[in-house]
Design a protein around this motif. Structure first.
Motif, mmCIF file in Angstrom:
data_model
loop_
_atom_site.group_PDB
_atom_site.id
_atom_site.type_symbol
_atom_site.label_atom_id
_atom_site.label_comp_id
_atom_site.label_asym_id
_atom_site.label_seq_id
_atom_site.Cartn_x
_atom_site.Cartn_y
_atom_site.Cartn_z
ATOM 1 N N LEU A 200 0.810 -1.224 0.000
ATOM 2 C CA LEU A 200 0.000 0.000 0.000
ATOM 3 C C LEU A 200 0.845 1.275 0.000
ATOM 4 O O LEU A 200 0.360 2.347 -0.348
ATOM 5 C CB LEU A 200 -0.927 0.016 1.228
ATOM 6 N N LYS A 201 2.107 1.136 0.398
ATOM 7 C CA LYS A 201 2.982 2.301 0.451
ATOM 8 C C LYS A 201 3.597 2.644 -0.906
ATOM 9 O O LYS A 201 4.183 3.715 -1.066
ATOM 10 C CB LYS A 201 4.095 2.071 1.479
ATOM 11 N N ARG B 60 -0.834 3.588 -4.387
ATOM 12 C CA ARG B 60 -1.520 4.661 -3.655
ATOM 13 C C ARG B 60 -2.265 5.595 -4.599
ATOM 14 O O ARG B 60 -3.384 6.017 -4.317
ATOM 15 C CB ARG B 60 -0.511 5.455 -2.820
ATOM 16 N N LYS B 61 -1.647 5.920 -5.730
ATOM 17 C CA LYS B 61 -2.296 6.800 -6.706
ATOM 18 C C LYS B 61 -3.562 6.171 -7.269
ATOM 19 O O LYS B 61 -4.595 6.834 -7.394
ATOM 20 C CB LYS B 61 -1.320 7.137 -7.838
ATOM 21 N N TRP C 188 -7.357 7.474 -6.672
ATOM 22 C CA TRP C 188 -8.196 7.806 -7.828
ATOM 23 C C TRP C 188 -9.547 7.105 -7.740
ATOM 24 O O TRP C 188 -10.602 7.706 -7.952
ATOM 25 C CB TRP C 188 -7.460 7.413 -9.101
ATOM 26 N N ILE C 189 -9.531 5.817 -7.376
ATOM 27 C CA ILE C 189 -10.764 5.046 -7.245
ATOM 28 C C ILE C 189 -11.606 5.574 -6.083
ATOM 29 O O ILE C 189 -12.828 5.687 -6.182
ATOM 30 C CB ILE C 189 -10.447 3.542 -7.060
ATOM 31 N N SER D 10 -9.661 -2.137 -5.568
ATOM 32 C CA SER D 10 -10.922 -1.725 -4.932
ATOM 33 C C SER D 10 -11.009 -2.275 -3.519
ATOM 34 O O SER D 10 -11.470 -1.599 -2.595
ATOM 35 C CB SER D 10 -12.119 -2.211 -5.759
ATOM 36 N N GLY D 11 -10.560 -3.531 -3.350
ATOM 37 C CA GLY D 11 -10.569 -4.137 -2.023
ATOM 38 C C GLY D 11 -9.603 -3.474 -1.065
ATOM 39 O O GLY D 11 -9.870 -3.377 0.139
ATOM 40 N N LEU D 12 -8.471 -2.999 -1.587
ATOM 41 C CA LEU D 12 -7.475 -2.331 -0.750
ATOM 42 C C LEU D 12 -7.877 -0.893 -0.409
ATOM 43 O O LEU D 12 -7.449 -0.344 0.599
ATOM 44 C CB LEU D 12 -6.121 -2.313 -1.466
ATOM 45 N N SER D 13 -8.684 -0.302 -1.279
ATOM 46 C CA SER D 13 -9.070 1.101 -1.091
ATOM 47 C C SER D 13 -10.170 1.243 -0.027
ATOM 48 O O SER D 13 -10.663 0.250 0.511
ATOM 49 C CB SER D 13 -9.553 1.695 -2.413
#
Length: 201
Positions: A94-95, A100-101, A105-106, A132-135
Motif C-alpha cells: 500500500l505504500k 496509492r495513486k 483515484w478510485i 478496490s478491495g485495498l481502497s
C-alpha cells in the motif's frame, strides 16, 4: 509458465464446447465455475469461456451463467483482499506510489471509473478488484459498478459467441458490435476525463 501455456492451449472455444458437452449432466455448473475461477486466474481466456457458455446454453442462459460467475468471482476476490489488509506485506504494498495513486483515484471517483473499466473485456479486472478491495471505497459502490459493468461486457461477448458463424458471414453484425464497444469506450474516457478535471480543481 508451462502450466499457463498449457491451459491457454487447452481452453480454446472448440475444446470448451466439448468439455461443456461432456459434462452437460452437471448443467451450467462447469461453465459457472470456469468464470469464477478466471477472477482468481486472470490469464484464463474469459472471452472464450463466455462465448462457449453462450454457444452451449443459448444467449440468455449463457449470459446469466457467465455474468453471475463473473460477479461472484470478483466479490470473493474483493472480500479476500479486504481481509488481508491487516497483514504487514500488504501494508508494504500500500505504500508503493503507483498503488496509492490508483487507490486514491478510485476512492475519489467511486462508481464511474470502475463501471467503465469493467465494461471492456481487455481491462485487467483482477487488478481493479484487488485495488478496490485495498481502497476505502464502499462495498455497495464497488458492487453496483461491478454488476453493471460486467453486464455490459458479458452480454456483448455472449451476443457474439451465441452465433459466431453469423458474425463471420455478416460483417454488419460485427461492425455493429465493434461500434457499440467503441462508443462505450469513448463515453467512458470522456467521463473519466471530466471526473479527473473535477478532482484536480
Amino acid at each position: 509458465m508451462e502450466i499457463i501455456s498449457f491451459l491457454k492451449e487447452l481452453l480454446t472455444l472448440e475444446n470448451l464446447l466439448e468439455i461443456l458437452e461432456e459434462y452437460k449432466s452437471f448443467g451450467p455448473i462447469p461453465g459457472f465455475l470456469l468464470v469464477v475461477l478466471e477472477a482468481f486466474l486472470p490469464f484464463l481466456p474469459l472471452i472464450v469461456i463466455v462465448m462457449a457458455n453462450a454457444a452451449a446454453f443459448g444467449l440468455w442462459v449463457g449470459f446469466l451463467i457467465s455474468w453471475t460467475g463473473a460477479v461472484v468471482g470478483a466479490v470473493i476476490v474483493y472480500i479476500c483482499v479486504t481481509k488481508l489488509k491487516k497483514y504487514r506485506w500488504v501494508q508494504k504494498l500500500l505504500k508503493k506510489e503507483k498503488v496509492r495513486k490508483m487507490m486514491s483515484w478510485i476512492e475519489r471517483h467511486g462508481f464511474g471509473p470502475i463501471f467503465f473499466l469493467l465494461c471492456f473485456p481487455f481491462t485487467p479486472s483482477f487488478l481493479i478488484n484487488v485495488v478496490s478491495g485495498l481502497s476505502k471505497i464502499k462495498f455497495y459502490q464497488f458492487f453496483l459498478a461491478l454488476i453493471a459493468g460486467k453486464m455490459v461486457m458479458i452480454f456483448t461477448i455472449s451476443y457474439i459467441g451465441y452465433d459466431l458463424i453469423s458474425f463471420i458471414r455478416a460483417p454488419i453484425k460485427t461492425i455493429t458490435a465493434l461500434t457499440i464497444m467503441f462508443v462505450l469506450w469513448y463515453i467512458g474516457k470522456k467521463v473519466e476525463l471530466r471526473l479527473q478535471l473535477s478532482a484536480d480543481k
